[in-house]
Motif scaffolding. Sequence first.
Motif, PDB file in Angstrom:
ATOM      1  N   ARG A 179      -4.933  -7.673  -4.044  1.00 22.72           N
ATOM      2  CA  ARG A 179      -5.117  -6.639  -4.675  1.00 22.72           C
ATOM      3  C   ARG A 179      -4.861  -6.767  -6.188  1.00 22.72           C
ATOM      4  O   ARG A 179      -3.667  -6.658  -6.557  1.00 22.72           O
ATOM      5  CB  ARG A 179      -4.441  -5.269  -4.113  1.00 22.72           C
ATOM      6  CG  ARG A 179      -4.528  -5.064  -2.778  1.00 22.72           C
ATOM      7  CD  ARG A 179      -5.829  -4.177  -2.576  1.00 22.72           C
ATOM      8  NE  ARG A 179      -5.951  -3.826  -0.972  1.00 22.72           N
ATOM      9  CZ  ARG A 179      -6.187  -4.364   0.148  1.00 22.72           C
ATOM     10  NH1 ARG A 179      -6.159  -5.473   0.097  1.00 22.72           N
ATOM     11  NH2 ARG A 179      -6.267  -3.581   1.002  1.00 22.72           N
TER      12      ARG A 179
ATOM     13  N   GLY B 176     -17.490   7.562  -6.967  1.00 19.82           N
ATOM     14  CA  GLY B 176     -16.995   7.756  -5.609  1.00 19.82           C
ATOM     15  C   GLY B 176     -16.025   6.549  -4.944  1.00 19.82           C
ATOM     16  O   GLY B 176     -15.914   6.834  -3.696  1.00 19.82           O
ATOM     17  N   ALA B 177     -15.947   5.424  -5.659  1.00 17.73           N
ATOM     18  CA  ALA B 177     -15.206   4.394  -4.899  1.00 17.73           C
ATOM     19  C   ALA B 177     -13.941   4.816  -4.745  1.00 17.73           C
ATOM     20  O   ALA B 177     -13.224   5.295  -5.235  1.00 17.73           O
ATOM     21  CB  ALA B 177     -15.312   2.981  -6.136  1.00 17.73           C
ATOM     22  N   ASP B 178     -13.492   4.158  -3.516  1.00 12.37           N
ATOM     23  CA  ASP B 178     -12.086   4.152  -3.253  1.00 12.37           C
ATOM     24  C   ASP B 178     -10.920   3.304  -4.291  1.00 12.37           C
ATOM     25  O   ASP B 178     -11.784   2.754  -4.973  1.00 12.37           O
ATOM     26  CB  ASP B 178     -11.870   3.321  -1.771  1.00 12.37           C
ATOM     27  CG  ASP B 178     -12.516   4.365  -0.630  1.00 12.37           C
ATOM     28  OD1 ASP B 178     -12.614   5.516  -0.801  1.00 12.37           O
ATOM     29  OD2 ASP B 178     -12.801   3.620   0.276  1.00 12.37           O
ATOM     30  N   PRO B 179      -9.844   3.813  -4.490  1.00 11.88           N
ATOM     31  CA  PRO B 179      -8.902   3.263  -5.355  1.00 11.88           C
ATOM     32  C   PRO B 179      -8.803   1.711  -5.230  1.00 11.88           C
ATOM     33  O   PRO B 179      -8.807   1.007  -6.432  1.00 11.88           O
ATOM     34  CB  PRO B 179      -7.562   3.647  -4.777  1.00 11.88           C
ATOM     35  CG  PRO B 179      -7.837   5.112  -4.184  1.00 11.88           C
ATOM     36  CD  PRO B 179      -9.024   4.706  -3.421  1.00 11.88           C
ATOM     37  N   TRP B 180      -9.137   1.038  -4.101  1.00 12.78           N
ATOM     38  CA  TRP B 180      -9.270  -0.351  -3.965  1.00 12.78           C
ATOM     39  C   TRP B 180     -10.648  -0.598  -3.360  1.00 12.78           C
ATOM     40  O   TRP B 180     -10.923  -0.091  -2.219  1.00 12.78           O
ATOM     41  CB  TRP B 180      -8.272  -0.710  -2.991  1.00 12.78           C
ATOM     42  CG  TRP B 180      -6.908  -0.593  -3.474  1.00 12.78           C
ATOM     43  CD1 TRP B 180      -6.019   0.146  -3.098  1.00 12.78           C
ATOM     44  CD2 TRP B 180      -6.346  -1.487  -4.692  1.00 12.78           C
ATOM     45  NE1 TRP B 180      -4.832  -0.030  -3.946  1.00 12.78           N
ATOM     46  CE2 TRP B 180      -5.025  -0.999  -4.696  1.00 12.78           C
ATOM     47  CE3 TRP B 180      -6.859  -2.643  -5.360  1.00 12.78           C
ATOM     48  CZ2 TRP B 180      -4.125  -1.387  -5.652  1.00 12.78           C
ATOM     49  CZ3 TRP B 180      -5.688  -3.002  -6.223  1.00 12.78           C
ATOM     50  CH2 TRP B 180      -4.528  -2.633  -6.597  1.00 12.78           C
ATOM     51  N   MET B 181     -11.473  -1.046  -4.047  1.00 17.24           N
ATOM     52  CA  MET B 181     -12.912  -1.454  -3.683  1.00 17.24           C
ATOM     53  C   MET B 181     -13.083  -3.030  -3.695  1.00 17.24           C
ATOM     54  O   MET B 181     -12.771  -3.791  -4.391  1.00 17.24           O
ATOM     55  CB  MET B 181     -13.678  -1.050  -4.543  1.00 17.24           C
ATOM     56  CG  MET B 181     -13.890  -1.317  -6.036  1.00 17.24           C
ATOM     57  SD  MET B 181     -15.026  -0.385  -7.152  1.00 17.24           S
ATOM     58  CE  MET B 181     -16.128  -2.077  -7.242  1.00 17.24           C
TER      59      MET B 181
ATOM     60  N   LYS C  46      -9.519  -0.559 -12.489  1.00 20.18           N
ATOM     61  CA  LYS C  46      -9.974  -0.452 -11.371  1.00 20.18           C
ATOM     62  C   LYS C  46      -9.337  -1.422 -10.283  1.00 20.18           C
ATOM     63  O   LYS C  46      -9.470  -2.525 -10.510  1.00 20.18           O
ATOM     64  CB  LYS C  46     -11.507  -0.429 -11.377  1.00 20.18           C
ATOM     65  CG  LYS C  46     -12.354  -0.398 -10.175  1.00 20.18           C
ATOM     66  CD  LYS C  46     -12.048   0.866  -9.647  1.00 20.18           C
ATOM     67  CE  LYS C  46     -12.473   1.478  -7.991  1.00 20.18           C
ATOM     68  NZ  LYS C  46     -11.401   2.017  -7.452  1.00 20.18           N
TER      69      LYS C  46
ATOM     70  N   LEU D 144       0.872  -1.157   0.027  1.00 24.09           N
ATOM     71  CA  LEU D 144       0.123   0.028   0.046  1.00 24.09           C
ATOM     72  C   LEU D 144       0.876   1.196   0.099  1.00 24.09           C
ATOM     73  O   LEU D 144       0.258   2.305  -0.410  1.00 24.09           O
ATOM     74  CB  LEU D 144      -1.016  -0.049   1.291  1.00 24.09           C
ATOM     75  CG  LEU D 144      -2.088  -0.923   1.250  1.00 24.09           C
ATOM     76  CD1 LEU D 144      -2.629  -1.083   2.376  1.00 24.09           C
ATOM     77  CD2 LEU D 144      -3.061  -0.703  -0.051  1.00 24.09           C
TER      78      LEU D 144
END
Length: 194
Positions: free
Chosen positions: A87, A104-109, A73, A21
Amino acid sequence: MLMMNPESDQLTAQALLQEFLSLDTPEGYRAQLIDGEIVVSPPPYGTHEHVIGQIAKQVLRKSSVDMDFAGQKGLIVPDRGIADVGRVIPDATFAPADLRLFYGADPWMPPEGVTMVVEVTSSRPERDREAKPRAYAAAKIPLYLLVDHEVDRVTLFSNPVEDDYSSMVIESIGGGLKLPEPFSFTLETAVFLG
């Protein structure tokens, strides 16, 4: 006999995830955590992007349900590696538009609601053929479409069971591949050739 220490394994997994991360990859590169290994990939070739574009055009125009598309994504998936959570970044991700998953999703969803992911093989095709199907099936993503340039074929994996897909349909590049609901059309692959 080697004894595993669950506490030590958990610390190692956390350290690996933190290292992943905190990566600062060069512009255009992408990092993924697959089977407990950090994988950094260079920007794709034009042919790779051409194929993704052709798939996206067909899905968005022909599907029986209005679909949203996300390129590159980040998805959080179960993983067989040391981190237990992987990931991955599919080349293309599709979900019903009414879910608004990507807005609006986070970079990792999380993958819940994703209908299909797509990979086009590049320099390390074994990951797309082996590790990625396991990750996508374990995440319960209904469909995984693999365009494999090395063997000139397209494979549609479906019906995820644990960390495997129980069904697959293979078509040579140049033919048509029937996509099931909610897509409900035949994907023309001749356009992948340019």
